[in-house]
Scaffold this active site. Structure first.
Site, PDB file in Angstrom:
ATOM      1  N   GLY A   1      -9.590  -1.155  -7.155  1.00 32.95           N
ATOM      2  CA  GLY A   1      -8.759   0.026  -6.959  1.00 32.95           C
ATOM      3  C   GLY A   1      -8.400   0.706  -8.260  1.00 32.95           C
ATOM      4  O   GLY A   1      -7.297   1.249  -8.408  1.00 32.95           O
TER       5      GLY A   1
ATOM      6  N   SER B   1       4.198  -6.428  -4.129  1.00 35.86           N
ATOM      7  CA  SER B   1       5.328  -5.505  -4.056  1.00 35.86           C
ATOM      8  C   SER B   1       6.602  -6.278  -3.769  1.00 35.86           C
ATOM      9  O   SER B   1       6.588  -7.286  -3.044  1.00 35.86           O
ATOM     10  CB  SER B   1       5.098  -4.475  -2.942  1.00 35.86           C
ATOM     11  OG  SER B   1       6.277  -3.733  -2.696  1.00 35.86           O
TER      12      SER B   1
ATOM     13  N   TYR C   1       3.196  -3.263   5.876  1.00 33.58           N
ATOM     14  CA  TYR C   1       3.081  -3.406   4.432  1.00 33.58           C
ATOM     15  C   TYR C   1       3.894  -4.596   3.932  1.00 33.58           C
ATOM     16  O   TYR C   1       3.420  -5.400   3.128  1.00 33.58           O
ATOM     17  CB  TYR C   1       3.567  -2.122   3.764  1.00 33.58           C
ATOM     18  CG  TYR C   1       3.437  -2.094   2.267  1.00 33.58           C
ATOM     19  CD1 TYR C   1       2.213  -1.823   1.658  1.00 33.58           C
ATOM     20  CD2 TYR C   1       4.548  -2.305   1.450  1.00 33.58           C
ATOM     21  CE1 TYR C   1       2.091  -1.770   0.275  1.00 33.58           C
ATOM     22  CE2 TYR C   1       4.441  -2.251   0.066  1.00 33.58           C
ATOM     23  CZ  TYR C   1       3.211  -1.985  -0.514  1.00 33.58           C
ATOM     24  OH  TYR C   1       3.103  -1.953  -1.891  1.00 33.58           O
TER      25      TYR C   1
ATOM     26  N   LYS D   1       2.335  -7.936   2.120  1.00 38.17           N
ATOM     27  CA  LYS D   1       2.714  -8.255   0.745  1.00 38.17           C
ATOM     28  C   LYS D   1       3.357  -9.638   0.671  1.00 38.17           C
ATOM     29  O   LYS D   1       3.170 -10.366  -0.316  1.00 38.17           O
ATOM     30  CB  LYS D   1       3.656  -7.189   0.182  1.00 38.17           C
ATOM     31  CG  LYS D   1       2.965  -5.856  -0.073  1.00 38.17           C
ATOM     32  CD  LYS D   1       1.800  -6.022  -1.055  1.00 38.17           C
ATOM     33  CE  LYS D   1       1.038  -4.749  -1.287  1.00 38.17           C
ATOM     34  NZ  LYS D   1      -0.091  -4.917  -2.240  1.00 38.17           N
TER      35      LYS D   1
END
Length: 263
Positions: A22, A153, A166, A170
């Site tokens: 990424g 995160s 999400y 995480k």
């Protein structure tokens, strides 16, 4: 905020080879630049040829060495090919940084998360870790100084409001890191996660749209600002991938200017 003097970190990763997923922009580009400034040869693994080649150009302009390899981290075969291309180009693999994130990872309440959305986010955040770990292990084991770093995160630690997919993924990354740290420790492979508060282009655009909101938001940061992707988040990643952190493994480190002091 001043620009970091990178001379103190030059050569810290000399002779090492890294893959950053990424890395066509955002945090990934900042990390790739930081690793290269510290002496690593970097493979920019991303889906976007334009963004990936731009990252390579930036690294080379800063005196580093980099190579773009088109990679879909959700595809196990593509990941294996990226690892093979890395070893062929640079002679080995010492560092894997998984930064790739789903473009659909934004606050979404549970009732609006269908199977396709869940699967897409899980593929990038979790399935990709499985693919990367499998493909990289033989090389990280051989090097005697392997590093596997996951960009996570703080939401996976404190829970993210209106963001269950999400947050869950995480948190799962954090568990994966802990398990791999135990399993790979005997091979001298260090496995950690880094949870940044980075001033990405998207974050900057959001803050610039409302100066008053920005002033209020920055009050939550003891250091008064979000982190620069290269000069604030990057050095932490470099240290975690170097011998300086060879005795720290299985941890999630919040690099956030003190924002989440309660974690």
């Amino acid at each position: 905020m001043t620009t970091l003097d990178w001379t103190s970190m030059a050569g810290l990763l000399a002779g090492r080879v890294a893959i950053v997923t990424g890395a066509s922009g955002g945090v990934g580009r900042g990390l790739a630049r930081a690793l290269a400034l510290s002496g690593a040869r970097v493979v920019v693994a991303a889906r976007s040829p334009a963004g990936g080649q731009e990252t390579v150009a930036v690294i080379e302009a800063e005196g580093g060495r980099a190579l773009f390899v088109a990679t879909d981290v959700c595809d196990a075969t593509a990941v294996r090919c990226t690892v093979e291309a890395t070893v062929q180009a640079f002679g080995g693999l010492d560092i894997v940084v998984h930064n790739a994130a789903s473009t659909l990872a934004k606050p979404t309440p549970l009732e609006d998360i269908d199977d396709a959305l869940w699967a897409e986010q899980a593929g990038v955040s979790l399935d990709a870790l499985h693919h990367l770990a499998h493909a990289a292990l033989p090389h990280l084991r051989d090097t005697g100084r392997g590093r596997f770093l996951v960009l996570s995160s703080a939401q996976g630690q404190h829970g993210g409001a209106m963001n269950p997919a999400y947050t869950a993924l995480k948190a799962a990354q954090r568990g994966f890191v802990k398990a791999l740290a135990r399993e790979w420790g005997p091979h001298d492979i260090v496995v950690n996660a880094l949870a940044p508060a980075a001033l990405t282009d998207a974050a900057k655009a959001y803050l610039d749209a409302d100066p008053e909101r920005t002033r209020e938001a920055m009050k939550s940061f003891p250091l008064g600002r979000m982190g620069d992707m290269r000069d604030d988040i990057g050095p932490a990643a470099v240290a975690m991938c170097s011998d300086l952190w060879r005795y720290v493994t299985g941890q999630t480190v919040n690099v956030d200017g003190g924002y989440y002091t309660a974690l």
